[in-house]
Design a protein around this motif. Structure first.
Motif, mmCIF file in Angstrom:
data_model
loop_
_atom_site.group_PDB
_atom_site.id
_atom_site.type_symbol
_atom_site.label_atom_id
_atom_site.label_comp_id
_atom_site.label_asym_id
_atom_site.label_seq_id
_atom_site.Cartn_x
_atom_site.Cartn_y
_atom_site.Cartn_z
ATOM 1 N N ARG A 48 0.842 -1.201 0.000
ATOM 2 C CA ARG A 48 0.000 0.000 0.000
ATOM 3 C C ARG A 48 0.873 1.245 0.000
ATOM 4 N NH1 ARG A 48 -2.666 3.251 4.008
ATOM 5 N NH2 ARG A 48 -4.658 4.095 3.227
ATOM 6 N N VAL A 49 0.710 2.054 -1.027
ATOM 7 C CA VAL A 49 1.466 3.296 -1.158
ATOM 8 C C VAL A 49 0.454 4.441 -1.095
ATOM 9 C CG1 VAL A 49 3.095 4.608 -2.547
ATOM 10 C CG2 VAL A 49 3.124 2.103 -2.614
ATOM 11 N N ALA A 50 0.430 5.129 0.038
ATOM 12 C CA ALA A 50 -0.614 6.121 0.282
ATOM 13 C C ALA A 50 -0.030 7.502 0.503
ATOM 14 C CB ALA A 50 -1.445 5.713 1.506
ATOM 15 N N VAL A 64 -8.759 14.533 -6.891
ATOM 16 C CA VAL A 64 -7.346 14.369 -7.246
ATOM 17 C C VAL A 64 -7.227 14.740 -8.716
ATOM 18 C CG1 VAL A 64 -5.450 12.728 -7.455
ATOM 19 C CG2 VAL A 64 -7.068 12.522 -5.563
ATOM 20 N N ASN A 65 -6.585 15.878 -9.007
ATOM 21 C CA ASN A 65 -6.538 16.350 -10.394
ATOM 22 C C ASN A 65 -5.159 16.836 -10.822
ATOM 23 O OD1 ASN A 65 -6.349 18.716 -8.936
ATOM 24 N ND2 ASN A 65 -8.384 19.464 -9.506
ATOM 25 N N ASP A 66 -4.124 16.526 -10.038
ATOM 26 C CA ASP A 66 -2.769 16.987 -10.328
ATOM 27 C C ASP A 66 -1.837 15.781 -10.316
ATOM 28 O OD1 ASP A 66 -0.299 18.153 -10.491
ATOM 29 O OD2 ASP A 66 -0.630 19.605 -8.876
ATOM 30 N N THR A 67 -1.026 15.634 -11.366
ATOM 31 C CA THR A 67 -0.114 14.488 -11.433
ATOM 32 C C THR A 67 0.848 14.454 -10.257
ATOM 33 O OG1 THR A 67 1.347 15.775 -12.878
ATOM 34 C CG2 THR A 67 -0.192 14.250 -13.944
ATOM 35 N N ASN A 68 1.139 15.605 -9.664
ATOM 36 C CA ASN A 68 2.039 15.620 -8.504
ATOM 37 C C ASN A 68 1.463 14.834 -7.326
ATOM 38 O OD1 ASN A 68 3.988 17.242 -9.760
ATOM 39 N ND2 ASN A 68 2.904 19.119 -9.205
ATOM 40 N N GLN A 69 0.144 14.685 -7.300
ATOM 41 C CA GLN A 69 -0.501 13.981 -6.203
ATOM 42 C C GLN A 69 -0.272 12.461 -6.276
ATOM 43 O OE1 GLN A 69 -4.339 16.308 -7.006
ATOM 44 N NE2 GLN A 69 -4.503 15.959 -4.816
ATOM 45 N N VAL A 70 0.082 11.972 -7.469
ATOM 46 C CA VAL A 70 0.337 10.532 -7.599
ATOM 47 C C VAL A 70 1.771 10.233 -8.059
ATOM 48 C CG1 VAL A 70 -2.085 10.060 -8.119
ATOM 49 C CG2 VAL A 70 -0.482 10.396 -9.986
ATOM 50 N N GLU A 71 2.479 11.238 -8.568
ATOM 51 C CA GLU A 71 3.802 10.995 -9.138
ATOM 52 C C GLU A 71 4.777 10.433 -8.105
ATOM 53 O OE1 GLU A 71 6.169 12.636 -12.849
ATOM 54 O OE2 GLU A 71 4.817 14.018 -11.817
ATOM 55 N N HIS A 72 4.825 11.023 -6.924
ATOM 56 C CA HIS A 72 5.765 10.539 -5.916
ATOM 57 C C HIS A 72 5.359 9.171 -5.386
ATOM 58 C CE1 HIS A 72 2.605 12.300 -3.417
ATOM 59 N NE2 HIS A 72 3.085 11.635 -2.383
ATOM 60 N N LEU A 73 4.059 8.868 -5.430
ATOM 61 C CA LEU A 73 3.602 7.539 -5.025
ATOM 62 C C LEU A 73 4.053 6.491 -6.045
ATOM 63 C CD1 LEU A 73 -0.057 8.326 -3.846
ATOM 64 C CD2 LEU A 73 2.046 8.296 -2.486
ATOM 65 N N LEU A 74 3.944 6.824 -7.312
ATOM 66 C CA LEU A 74 4.390 5.903 -8.353
ATOM 67 C C LEU A 74 5.897 5.682 -8.275
ATOM 68 C CD1 LEU A 74 3.708 4.189 -10.829
ATOM 69 C CD2 LEU A 74 4.002 6.252 -12.242
ATOM 70 N N ASP A 75 6.643 6.741 -7.965
ATOM 71 C CA ASP A 75 8.100 6.594 -7.827
ATOM 72 C C ASP A 75 8.456 5.623 -6.705
ATOM 73 O OD1 ASP A 75 8.760 8.239 -9.917
ATOM 74 O OD2 ASP A 75 8.909 10.049 -8.692
ATOM 75 N N LYS A 76 7.688 5.666 -5.611
ATOM 76 C CA LYS A 76 7.927 4.722 -4.515
ATOM 77 C C LYS A 76 7.730 3.289 -4.979
ATOM 78 C CE LYS A 76 6.687 7.699 -0.584
ATOM 79 N NZ LYS A 76 5.738 7.865 0.556
ATOM 80 N N VAL A 77 6.727 3.081 -5.802
ATOM 81 C CA VAL A 77 6.459 1.737 -6.328
ATOM 82 C C VAL A 77 7.612 1.267 -7.195
ATOM 83 C CG1 VAL A 77 4.951 0.386 -7.840
ATOM 84 C CG2 VAL A 77 3.961 2.019 -6.234
ATOM 85 N N LYS A 109 10.694 2.119 -7.204
ATOM 86 C CA LYS A 109 11.973 1.981 -6.521
ATOM 87 C C LYS A 109 12.061 0.729 -5.654
ATOM 88 C CE LYS A 109 12.984 6.948 -6.387
ATOM 89 N NZ LYS A 109 13.107 8.157 -5.525
ATOM 90 N N GLN A 110 10.976 0.006 -5.532
ATOM 91 C CA GLN A 110 10.993 -1.199 -4.713
ATOM 92 C C GLN A 110 11.864 -2.277 -5.353
ATOM 93 O OE1 GLN A 110 6.966 -2.413 -3.984
ATOM 94 N NE2 GLN A 110 6.356 -0.451 -3.109
ATOM 95 N N ARG A 111 12.573 -3.015 -4.512
ATOM 96 C CA ARG A 111 13.432 -4.088 -5.033
ATOM 97 C C ARG A 111 12.618 -5.154 -5.751
ATOM 98 N NH1 ARG A 111 17.937 -5.402 -0.305
ATOM 99 N NH2 ARG A 111 19.002 -3.355 -0.394
ATOM 100 N N SER A 112 11.563 -5.576 -5.094
ATOM 101 C CA SER A 112 10.681 -6.563 -5.712
ATOM 102 C C SER A 112 9.476 -5.819 -6.266
ATOM 103 C CB SER A 112 10.241 -7.610 -4.677
ATOM 104 O OG SER A 112 9.416 -8.578 -5.274
#
Length: 356
Positions: free
Chosen positions: A222-224, A237-250, A252-255
């Protein structure tokens, strides 16, 4: 042959005009006369012609004043396709039922409008913001006024609200459909993207999704977003910045997960944009499944999004049916009606079984 008003008048030994005054509730008729009319009505099984026609035509709310309220929502939220479809379902059903419809938009909840205070209303259909605790921000006189009226909340009940009926999507089923679809295509490492972690509906879907994935031996990361201070009116939610850093976390995961679950199409549309910037292909490099089936948001996205249709217009229609029932059963306990969702299959989820 059905009894007529003349039959009632004859049996009660009164004029047709007196029968009409008794049936319309006018006070200038003696108690004895009124009782004779009511006894005659019961004995003959008489139903006023207007009532018979209105029921036959589905006009159960004829001449009823029904208000549709939007509470605590920014226009960006009220204009979401799922919300707009729910409102359309409400308005069209109220029109068919013969109601006089009043529409009020109360984005700040900081006062009781004079029109709402003075207007004679028979019932309310309410769509409210579902993030945070609305009662903390709302004017007490406004809440007291709402509590006085038969109420049906549609598309979800806000946190802290303990009165009225609710008609909503079956969010447990939404989560199950999404989870089992991914599992059926062998996605067992999944990420859940949730930029609104304290949202009632998104939270229910996410919890169900996580549980069902685990039941099949899968794992959900869960990436919240952060629980931040919220204020009215609430926005989408209407700005890519609201999800961009969440996607980056996904990423960067090893698995790395093979698929993403987005609890709303508005989030999925932003994820598509973020993936395009990174050269990631949805359905190839990363699979995605979403919720709501909001076609205006999904049109133009390629590949077509696999999503769960919550049947928002049907929810609005069902809310009107529930209000009609509530007006006929005012003392019954509060009821929650869940509308069953359905899966709409696109091309955004790869079938990993073919790669083995």
């Amino acid at each position: 042959m059905s009894a007529t008003v003349k039959d009632v008048a004859r049996l009660a030994a009164v004029s047709v005009g007196t029968v009409s005054r008794v049936l319309s509730g006018e006070p200038n008729v003696s108690a004895e006369t009124a009782q004779r009319v009511r006894d005659a009505v019961q004995e003959l099984g008489y139903s006023p012609l207007r009532k018979r026609k209105s029921v036959a035509e589905g006009r159960e709310l004829l001449r009823q004043q029904i208000a549709v309220l939007l509470l605590g929502m920014d226009r960006s939220l009220a204009n979401l396709p799922s919300v707009a479809s729910g409102i359309h379902g409400v308005e069209s059903s109220l029109s068919r039922a013969g109601a006089n419809v009043l529409l009020w938009d109360l984005p700040y909840l900081d006062k009781l409008p004079d029109t709402l205070a003075s207007q004679k209303l028979h019932g309310l259909l309410v769509k409210a913001a579902l993030q945070g605790n609305m009662l903390e921000k709302a004017d007490k006189t406004l809440i007291d006024r709402l509590r006085q009226l038969p109420t049906v909340w549609f598309l979800g009940r806000p946190r802290g609200i303990d009165w009225g009926d609710v008609v909503e999507s079956n969010d447990v089923e939404v989560g199950r459909l999404a989870a089992e679809y991914l599992i059926s295509r062998d996605h067992r490492r999944v990420a859940l993207l949730d930029p609104k972690p304290d949202h009632v509906t998104l939270g229910q879907r996410s919890a169900s999704f996580t549980w069902h994935i685990a039941q099949h031996g899968g794992k959900v990361e869960r990436v919240a977003g952060k629980k931040s201070h919220w204020s009215l009116p609430l926005q989408t939610v209407n700005d890519t910045n609201q999800v961009e850093h969440l996607l980056d976390k996904v990423l960067k995961q090893r698995s790395k997960p093979t698929a993403l679950f987005c609890p709303a199409d508005s989030i999925a549309a932003l994820v598509y944009r973020c993936c395009s910037r990174r050269g990631l292909r949805i359905g190839k490099d990363l699979s995605l499944i979403s919720c709501n089936n909001e076609l205006p948001l999904l049109q133009g996205l390629y590949p077509e999004v696999t999503t769960v249709d919550i049947c928002a217009e049907q929810i609005g229609q069902q809310a009107v049916e529930q209000l009609i029932w509530r007006l006929q059963h005012p003392s019954s306990p509060s009821i929650t009606v869940s509308v069953q969702p359905r899966l709409v299959e696109g091309m955004s989820v790869a079938d990993l079984r073919r790669k083995k």
